[in-house]
Scaffold this motif. Structure first.
Motif, PDB file in Angstrom:
ATOM      1  N   ALA A 103       1.858  11.438  -5.679  1.00 15.69           N
ATOM      2  CA  ALA A 103       2.500   9.961  -5.909  1.00 15.69           C
ATOM      3  C   ALA A 103       4.067   9.874  -5.657  1.00 15.69           C
ATOM      4  O   ALA A 103       3.835   8.838  -5.377  1.00 15.69           O
ATOM      5  CB  ALA A 103       2.021   9.847  -7.327  1.00 15.69           C
ATOM      6  N   GLU A 104       4.680  10.716  -6.301  1.00 11.37           N
ATOM      7  CA  GLU A 104       6.112  10.968  -5.684  1.00 11.37           C
ATOM      8  C   GLU A 104       6.756  10.540  -4.725  1.00 11.37           C
ATOM      9  O   GLU A 104       7.622  10.263  -4.172  1.00 11.37           O
ATOM     10  CB  GLU A 104       6.627  11.877  -6.580  1.00 11.37           C
ATOM     11  CG  GLU A 104       6.964  11.557  -8.261  1.00 11.37           C
ATOM     12  CD  GLU A 104       5.416  12.077  -9.021  1.00 11.37           C
ATOM     13  OE1 GLU A 104       4.118  12.538  -8.315  1.00 11.37           O
ATOM     14  OE2 GLU A 104       5.763  11.829 -10.783  1.00 11.37           O
ATOM     15  N   ARG A 105       5.891  11.961  -3.989  1.00  9.35           N
ATOM     16  CA  ARG A 105       6.676  11.855  -1.816  1.00  9.35           C
ATOM     17  C   ARG A 105       6.551  10.578  -1.957  1.00  9.35           C
ATOM     18  O   ARG A 105       7.023   9.756  -1.194  1.00  9.35           O
ATOM     19  CB  ARG A 105       5.300  12.915  -1.786  1.00  9.35           C
ATOM     20  CG  ARG A 105       5.607  14.134  -1.889  1.00  9.35           C
ATOM     21  CD  ARG A 105       4.541  15.269  -1.170  1.00  9.35           C
ATOM     22  NE  ARG A 105       4.726  15.038  -0.037  1.00  9.35           N
ATOM     23  CZ  ARG A 105       4.695  15.879   1.169  1.00  9.35           C
ATOM     24  NH1 ARG A 105       3.933  17.248   0.929  1.00  9.35           N
ATOM     25  NH2 ARG A 105       4.147  15.669   2.842  1.00  9.35           N
ATOM     26  N   ASN A 106       4.604  10.232  -2.290  1.00  8.80           N
ATOM     27  CA  ASN A 106       4.272   8.436  -1.714  1.00  8.80           C
ATOM     28  C   ASN A 106       5.050   7.506  -2.181  1.00  8.80           C
ATOM     29  O   ASN A 106       5.643   6.296  -1.253  1.00  8.80           O
ATOM     30  CB  ASN A 106       2.945   8.208  -1.698  1.00  8.80           C
ATOM     31  CG  ASN A 106       1.998   8.837  -0.689  1.00  8.80           C
ATOM     32  OD1 ASN A 106       2.354   9.380  -0.223  1.00  8.80           O
ATOM     33  ND2 ASN A 106       0.386   9.553  -1.402  1.00  8.80           N
ATOM     34  N   ALA A 107       5.343   7.597  -3.189  1.00  7.51           N
ATOM     35  CA  ALA A 107       6.688   6.305  -3.640  1.00  7.51           C
ATOM     36  C   ALA A 107       7.855   6.526  -2.779  1.00  7.51           C
ATOM     37  O   ALA A 107       8.642   5.514  -2.259  1.00  7.51           O
ATOM     38  CB  ALA A 107       6.778   6.852  -5.196  1.00  7.51           C
ATOM     39  N   LEU A 108       8.236   7.547  -2.657  1.00  2.00           N
ATOM     40  CA  LEU A 108       9.568   7.603  -1.983  1.00  2.00           C
ATOM     41  C   LEU A 108       9.552   7.555  -0.595  1.00  2.00           C
ATOM     42  O   LEU A 108      10.949   7.125   0.054  1.00  2.00           O
ATOM     43  CB  LEU A 108      10.487   8.992  -2.102  1.00  2.00           C
ATOM     44  CG  LEU A 108      11.442   9.404  -3.372  1.00  2.00           C
ATOM     45  CD1 LEU A 108      12.589   8.595  -3.420  1.00  2.00           C
ATOM     46  CD2 LEU A 108      10.804   9.020  -4.547  1.00  2.00           C
ATOM     47  N   LYS A 109       8.680   8.006   0.345  1.00  2.00           N
ATOM     48  CA  LYS A 109       8.396   7.573   1.505  1.00  2.00           C
ATOM     49  C   LYS A 109       8.026   6.535   1.822  1.00  2.00           C
ATOM     50  O   LYS A 109       8.869   5.308   2.699  1.00  2.00           O
ATOM     51  CB  LYS A 109       7.185   8.354   1.910  1.00  2.00           C
ATOM     52  CG  LYS A 109       6.569   8.482   3.277  1.00  2.00           C
ATOM     53  CD  LYS A 109       5.233   8.808   3.503  1.00  2.00           C
ATOM     54  CE  LYS A 109       4.846   8.852   4.718  1.00  2.00           C
ATOM     55  NZ  LYS A 109       3.468   9.372   5.243  1.00  2.00           N
ATOM     56  N   SER A 110       7.315   5.887   1.340  1.00  2.00           N
ATOM     57  CA  SER A 110       7.334   4.092   1.280  1.00  2.00           C
ATOM     58  C   SER A 110       8.497   3.034   0.364  1.00  2.00           C
ATOM     59  O   SER A 110       8.903   2.651   1.192  1.00  2.00           O
ATOM     60  CB  SER A 110       6.258   3.710   0.055  1.00  2.00           C
ATOM     61  OG  SER A 110       5.920   2.280   0.286  1.00  2.00           O
ATOM     62  N   TYR A 111       9.398   3.463   0.016  1.00  2.00           N
ATOM     63  CA  TYR A 111      11.118   3.317  -0.201  1.00  2.00           C
ATOM     64  C   TYR A 111      11.570   3.686   0.678  1.00  2.00           C
ATOM     65  O   TYR A 111      12.615   2.349   1.264  1.00  2.00           O
ATOM     66  CB  TYR A 111      11.494   4.319  -1.756  1.00  2.00           C
ATOM     67  CG  TYR A 111      12.327   4.184  -2.003  1.00  2.00           C
ATOM     68  CD1 TYR A 111      13.630   2.853  -2.627  1.00  2.00           C
ATOM     69  CD2 TYR A 111      13.842   4.730  -1.928  1.00  2.00           C
ATOM     70  CE1 TYR A 111      14.857   2.440  -2.845  1.00  2.00           C
ATOM     71  CE2 TYR A 111      15.389   5.149  -1.267  1.00  2.00           C
ATOM     72  CZ  TYR A 111      15.680   3.495  -2.423  1.00  2.00           C
ATOM     73  OH  TYR A 111      16.930   2.895  -1.939  1.00  2.00           O
TER      74      TYR A 111
END
Lengths: 338, 338
Positions: free
Chosen positions: A205-213
């Motif tokens: 979830a954190e990986r995806n959040a930062l990738k999307s950011y």
């Protein structure tokens, strides 16, 4: 020409990159040391060319994203410094090759490397820096980080070729253009931000959040860059107003003005973009049409849209100075046009 | 002009690459499939440019080295096919960038990609193939193989810059020149050969043997290439005799002729190489001097020297059809000049 910032974005105090700079200061010193060491070579031309570009005053936003996106999850090791340096080298290699592809004379107000050392050195030193970037990633030893960054390298090059193949084609849609900047700019922002949580060992979830950011921040950043090319001041920008237009580059302000224009206006754009060799007369006319159709403000509105997505991507993460600094960078990127 | 093969090298039957081709045939079909698939892109220009070069009739020696050097240790999986494809992509990317750097019009008798699609596409499609190469390596997941190949990528680029910085400098020694070809040619042969034992999981001795084999084979290969440029036939070579000389490229036959020459002859070489724009008159004179000082035969003698080192590197390994095929490739590379 002036640019009006949409009301909801205006603030008493402009957003700043300073909190991110302050938080990453110690690690960025390690990045800078590593840059100097890994751009070194017994072949004298390599550090000369590399340092010309590296020391030319870029903001180093991308490596700061990597450092912050690892540190915000409590990462304490050295891997993020190596990956941040890899990211900056990938970016530098892209700039060296871009200048050859675009036949650019100036970057950030300085002569481009290709003007001083020739296209040959720019191509080859770019290749060398890319090789060094991969060696540092391999040294970190995370196959997940290697996957993200090597995929970004392919996607960036693919985006540049796409840009080349749609060049001068006035039928390019906003969607086509977004595909280009998603690949050539936003993919590296996304990768730079995603490898932080990877080395910090967070969940998906954190990986995806930062990738999307990173992806959406990159889109906003590029769209604002396109506006700055028409609305900024040469002294601030280190390049001339209207460079994109003079060279016949299609960016969103041009796409919007063309699609909203009359038949005569569309004929003007077609000829000007296809010639790719425009003087002040044509630039003045182009700026008039861009103003007439509100194309700069609407490009900024698009940037605000992606900035909001970037902000919502980070929203669920726990509050911290790191998160606040990354949030402020979104506004900083957009506020640059004011 | 004819080239005399030293007596100890003459044989009734010339050595052939055919045993290696036969042994790797099934795996090379998988490599070729993977090449087509990984050079694919929705951006149409990418497969066009890539296939132009990929289908232009290179021998694919490097990927065969990777396949053979894994198979000779009993490797049965798929990793060597991916690494062989990565190696070929690294090589193809280098050729695309080399043509831009050298401003070449022809390669293997066909127009270079840069002549058809422009320098821009050559630079960017090269970057794309390099990115795809790294993605395939990452997919294999061996950090040791990644280390070897990413180091080779840096070293190759460093060698190319070194070549650029010694270009036109007639004081280049044989040692300087060897540093250049060790980096720009032999390093990839070495890496291609070393990753085989790595994926096969051998010990360090086998890795070192194959690395040394590849490195010295690469040196021999490049030296013979340099001789072929002066002694081959245009129809066989797909390029004109004397291309290196016409462009003012310093190779070993030139270095030897220059260093052995009279003051007048050295003045001729200096001017011809520095001008880099030589016609048939100058070429004829150069060929005369090269003949006078036996520079082609002595360059071949150097190639034989490195070929012997390559052969001794493999010698301790158990006999097998693979080993024999790799041994024969050494002689094949040298016999090409006959």
């Amino acid at each position: 020409m002036g640019v009006v910032i949409p009301l909801e974005e205006s603030k008493n105090k402009l957003a700043s990159v300073q909190p991110l700079v302050d938080l990453t200061k110690a690690d960025m010193e390690r990045v800078n040391q590593l840059i100097l060491s890994k751009a070194g070579s017994d072949v004298q031309m390599i550090p000369e060319v590399a340092n010309h570009l590296i020391s030319s005053g870029g903001k180093r936003l991308r490596p700061m994203l990597t450092l912050a996106s690892a540190s915000m999850f409590g990462y304490q090791g050295n891997a993020h410094v190596k990956l941040a340096t890899s990211v900056e080298f990938m970016h530098t290699a892209t700039l060296l090759h871009d200048d050859v592809v675009d036949e650019s004379d100036l970057r950030r107000g300085k002569s481009t490397a290709r003007m001083i050392w020739g296209n040959q050195a720019s191509v080859l030193v770019g290749d060398f820096l890319l090789g060094q970037a991969f060696r540092m990633m391999v040294d970190v030893g995370s196959l997940d980080a290697l996957d993200v960054l090597s995929t970004a390298a392919s996607v960036i090059a693919e985006g540049e070729v796409l840009q080349l193949s749609v060049a001068k084609n006035m039928e390019t849609t906003e969607d086509d253009y977004l595909s280009v900047i998603r690949a050539k700019t936003a993919a590296l922002f996304a990768a730079a931000s995603e490898v932080g949580p990877i080395v910090a060992g967070t969940g998906k979830a954190e990986r995806n959040a930062l990738k999307s950011y990173g992806m959406n921040l990159g889109l906003a950043f590029q769209l604002v860059d396109d506006v700055l090319d028409y609305g900024g001041k040469a002294a601030d920008l280190g390049k001339n107003v209207g460079d994109d237009f003079r060279e016949g580059k299609i960016t969103l302000p041009v796409i919007l003005s063309y699609r909203r224009g009359t038949a005569d206006e569309r004929a003007f754009w077609k000829e000007a973009i296809e010639s790719g060799d425009n003087g002040d007369d044509n630039l003045e006319k182009a700026l008039g049409l861009i103003g007439k159709y509100g194309a700069l403000n609407d490009t900024i509105a698009r940037a605000v849209h992606y900035g909001t997505i970037a902000s919502d991507a980070l929203a669920p993460l726990p509050e911290s100075p790191w998160k606040s600094a990354l949030m402020e960078v979104i506004d900083f990127c957009i506020d640059r046009v004011s």
